[in-house]
Scaffold this motif. Structure first.
Motif, mmCIF file in Angstrom:
data_model
loop_
_atom_site.group_PDB
_atom_site.id
_atom_site.type_symbol
_atom_site.label_atom_id
_atom_site.label_comp_id
_atom_site.label_asym_id
_atom_site.label_seq_id
_atom_site.Cartn_x
_atom_site.Cartn_y
_atom_site.Cartn_z
ATOM 1 N N ASP A 222 17.449 -15.903 57.487
ATOM 2 C CA ASP A 222 18.351 -14.845 57.831
ATOM 3 C C ASP A 222 19.604 -15.412 58.471
ATOM 4 O OD1 ASP A 222 18.513 -13.249 59.524
ATOM 5 O OD2 ASP A 222 16.714 -13.155 60.601
ATOM 6 N N TRP A 223 20.660 -14.660 58.510
ATOM 7 C CA TRP A 223 21.956 -15.170 58.949
ATOM 8 C C TRP A 223 22.665 -14.139 59.806
ATOM 9 C CZ3 TRP A 223 20.385 -13.737 54.151
ATOM 10 C CH2 TRP A 223 20.999 -12.624 53.567
ATOM 11 N N ASP A 224 23.597 -14.605 60.630
ATOM 12 C CA ASP A 224 24.276 -13.631 61.480
ATOM 13 C C ASP A 224 25.775 -13.494 61.208
ATOM 14 O OD1 ASP A 224 22.640 -15.612 63.831
ATOM 15 O OD2 ASP A 224 24.485 -16.214 62.830
ATOM 16 N N GLU A 225 26.322 -14.385 60.417
ATOM 17 C CA GLU A 225 27.721 -14.222 60.028
ATOM 18 C C GLU A 225 27.788 -14.424 58.523
ATOM 19 O OE1 GLU A 225 30.860 -16.551 62.141
ATOM 20 O OE2 GLU A 225 29.123 -17.238 63.301
ATOM 21 N N GLU A 226 28.695 -13.721 57.882
ATOM 22 C CA GLU A 226 28.810 -13.908 56.443
ATOM 23 C C GLU A 226 30.277 -13.965 56.025
ATOM 24 O OE1 GLU A 226 26.678 -11.088 54.041
ATOM 25 O OE2 GLU A 226 27.756 -11.696 52.229
ATOM 26 N N TYR A 227 30.584 -14.908 55.147
ATOM 27 C CA TYR A 227 31.944 -15.033 54.621
ATOM 28 C C TYR A 227 31.902 -15.155 53.110
ATOM 29 C CZ TYR A 227 32.897 -16.374 59.445
ATOM 30 O OH TYR A 227 32.981 -16.397 60.803
ATOM 31 N N ARG A 228 32.982 -14.706 52.505
ATOM 32 C CA ARG A 228 33.161 -14.957 51.082
ATOM 33 C C ARG A 228 34.455 -15.723 50.908
ATOM 34 N NH1 ARG A 228 30.651 -10.473 47.110
ATOM 35 N NH2 ARG A 228 28.831 -10.128 48.401
ATOM 36 N N GLN A 229 34.370 -16.809 50.183
ATOM 37 C CA GLN A 229 35.578 -17.612 50.008
ATOM 38 C C GLN A 229 36.640 -16.834 49.233
ATOM 39 O OE1 GLN A 229 34.025 -21.396 48.513
ATOM 40 N NE2 GLN A 229 34.088 -22.191 50.614
#
Length: 418
Positions: A31-38
Motif C-alpha cells: 500500500d502507498w500514501d502518496e501517488e504521482y503520475r508523470q
RNA sequence: GCCCCCAUCGUUCAGCGGCCUAGGACACUGCCCUUUCACGGCAGGAACACGGGUUCGAAUCCCGUUGGGGGUGCCA
C-alpha cells in the motif's frame, strides 16, 4: 511510500494497464500514501530540459531514426546508436526535432549497487540519448531522474534489465545539480523454463492469471520471497513479518531464478490447509460453479487438504447434486477388475434400498458386503456413484444424495459391467 | 558486433577459506498410514561447469575458457 505511475509513453499507459498496477499491488498487500503520475508533470521535465539546453548540456537534433541507423551501420561493427551528429549543428526546434542529452566522451560513470557491488560504465560508450521526443513529450530517463530527486527517493530496486540505463539517470541527476544518488539494487530476473526473461505475451505475469486459478496472495508473496533470496535458517514457509525481519537487500542472489509453478502450487496447498475452515469455504465460493455453497461448506473439511489451488475444489463435490463424471478406462478397469465386484455391487444396491440413510449406515452396507464377499467395495462403489477413481471420503457426500439417485447410478454401473 | 551481468542437486535457496564424505524445500522413487485420492510420517537417488592460479587448506578468493542471460528504441 510513494506510488509513481511512469506513464511517459501514452501507448503503454492505457487505463486498464494502470488499473492492473493498482490491483496487483493491492492483492499483494502493498500500500502507498502518496501517488504521482508523470503525465501530470511533463511541464516540469520540459523546464528541466530547457535549462540543459541553456547550459549546453543538451541540444536539438533533427536526425531521423533511419539516418541514425544508417550511419551506425556504415560505421560498422562495434558502434551502435547515435553518433552525436547534431552536437554542433545549432539545430532549431521544430517539426521532427528531439532534444538529446550531451554525454561525456571521457571518464566513467559508476555506482555501488546493493546487490551487484560496483558497476562501472565507460562514458565514451554512452550515446547522446533523447530526453524529449519530437512530439514534445519527455522520455522516461529524464522524468525518472527528475522525480527521484524531487521526491527524495532513497531506494531504487528494480530488475537487472535496467542496469544499462542507470548511467543515463546518474548523468541526468548530476546535470540537475545532484551530488548524491539513491541506493540502487538491481534484482536478478525471474525467467521461464527457457531461462528467458518473463514476457507478457508468452508467460503468466499478471496477478489476474493467478487469482483466476485460485492462488492465495500470501502464498504467492511467500513463494516469490524464496526466489533470489532465502532465509539463512532454511525455513521457507513462515509469517511475512519473519521474512521482513531477516531480509537484507545485499543477500539477494545475482543469478536469474526460474519461476517454478509446481513449487508455487506446493506453497499454495500449504497455505490453503492452514486456513481456518470457514475462511477456506469463503475463499472457495467464487470457484464453486454450480455447486451449492451450503453443501460445499459441509464437505469442505474433506476437500481442504486435497487441493493445491482453489480452482480445483469443484470436481470434488460437483457430482453430489450434479451429474457424475465419466470414468476413464483406466479408472474403470482398476475399480472393476475383480470378478466378484458385480455381485458385490448388486448386493449393495439391494441393501441400499432399505438401509438407514446416514454416512455410518452407508459405510456399514458397503464395507459389510465387502467383508462378506471378501472383495474391496469402496473403490467400485465410488466409481459407480461419483464417476471418479479418487476423491473425498465417500459416505458423507453419499448421504447428501437421494437414495434413488445412488441406486440408479450403481445399477447403471452394473449394466455397464454386464 | 559492442556493453553489462551470471554460473551449487531437475528446480530453488543455504554455504561467504577449514564445521562440506555440501544442507533445506519443491519435484521424483520406495515404504508406512489408509477398503479411493490426498494429508501426515520415514527412507532414497540427485549438484559445487571446465582449466589454471593464491593458500597448509577452496564450493567459497583471483584469472581464463565454456555456457547462459540482459541491454543495445523518439519503450519502461
Amino acid at each position: 511510500m510513494v506510488l509513481r505511475i511512469e506513464d511517459t509513453d501514452a501507448d503503454r499507459s492505457r487505463p486498464e494497464l494502470i488499473q492492473a498496477i493498482y490491483d496487483s499491488l493491492t492483492w499483494l498487500g502493498i500500500d502507498w500514501d502518496e501517488e504521482y503520475r508523470q503525465s501530470d508533470r511533463f511541464d516540469q521535465y520540459i523546464a528541466a530540459a530547457k535549462t540543459f539546453l541553456d547550459d549546453g548540456k543538451a541540444y536539438y537534433c533533427d536526425c531521423t531514426q533511419d539516418a541514425v541507423k544508417e550511419r551506425a551501420e556504415a560505421r560498422g561493427a562495434g558502434a551502435s546508436g547515435y553518433d552525436s551528429f547534431c552536437r554542433d549543428r545549432d539545430v532549431a526546434p521544430g517539426e521532427g526535432v528531439v532534444i538529446r542529452f550531451l554525454t561525456p566522451d571521457t571518464g566513467t560513470t559508476s555506482w555501488e549497487d546493493a546487490i551487484r557491488g560496483t558497476v562501472e560504465f565507460e562514458n565514451a560508450l554512452l550515446e547522446d540519448f533523447i530526453i524529449v521526443r519530437s512530439s514534445g513529450v519527455p522520455m522516461f530517463h529524464l522524468a525518472n531522474a527528475y522525480d527521484d530527486l524531487d521526491m527524495n527517493i532513497t531506494h531504487v530496486v528494480r530488475g537487472e534489465d535496467l542496469v544499462n540505463t542507470t548511467p543515463r539517470v546518474l548523468l541526468l541527476r548530476e546535470a540537475l545539480g545532484s551530488t548524491e544518488h539513491p541506493m540502487y539494487a538491481h534484482l536478478p530476473l525471474i525467467v521461464n523454463e527457457k531461462r528467458q526473461k518473463l514476457s507478457k505475451r508468452r508467460d503468466d505475469v499478471s496477478v489476474g492469471d493467478y487469482t483466476a486459478r485460485g492462488y492465495l496472495p500470501d502464498a504467492m508473496r511467500n513463494y516469490l520471497l524464496t526466489l533470489g533470496w532465502g532465509p539463512k535458517d532454511e525455513i521457507e514457509i513462515r509469517p511475512i513479518q519473519e521474512f521482513v525481519d531477516a531480509f537484507e537487500l545485499s543477500d539477494i542472489n545475482k543469478s536469474p531464478a526460474f519461476f517454478d509453478i509446481k513449487k508455487l502450487d506446493a506453497f499454495n496447498g500449504d497455505y490453503i490447509r492452514a486456513l481456518p475452515i470457514d475462511e477456506f469455504v469463503a475463499q472457495a465460493i467464487p470457484y464453486l460453479g454450480d455447486v451449492d455453497p451450503a453443501l460445499f461448506a459441509r464437505m469442505a473439511v474433506f476437500v481442504q487438504d486435497r487441493v493445491k489451488r482453489l480452482d480445483e475444489v469443484a470436481p470434488f463435490v460437483d457430482w453430489i447434486h450434479g451429474p457424475p463424471a465419466e470414468p476413464t478406462d483406466k479408472e474403470w478397469k482398476k475399480a472393476m477388475r475383480n470378478e466378484k465386484t458385480s455381485a458385490a455391487l448388486t448386493l449393495i444396491a439391494e441393501r441400499l434400498a432399505t438401509c438407514e440413510w446416514t454416512p455410518e449406515a452407508l459405510e456399514a452396507v458397503v464395507f459389510g458386503v465387502g467383508g462378506e464377499l471378501d472383495v474391496k467395495t469402496q473403490l467400485p462403489a465410488r466409481v459407480a456413484v461419483t464417476g471418479r477413481g479418487s476423491g473425498i471420503p465417500l459416505f458423507e457426500p453419499m448421504a447428501e444424495m437421494d437414495r434413488s439417485v445412488v441406486i440408479e447410478r450403481i445399477n447403471a454401473a452394473l449394466a455397464k459391467l454386464a
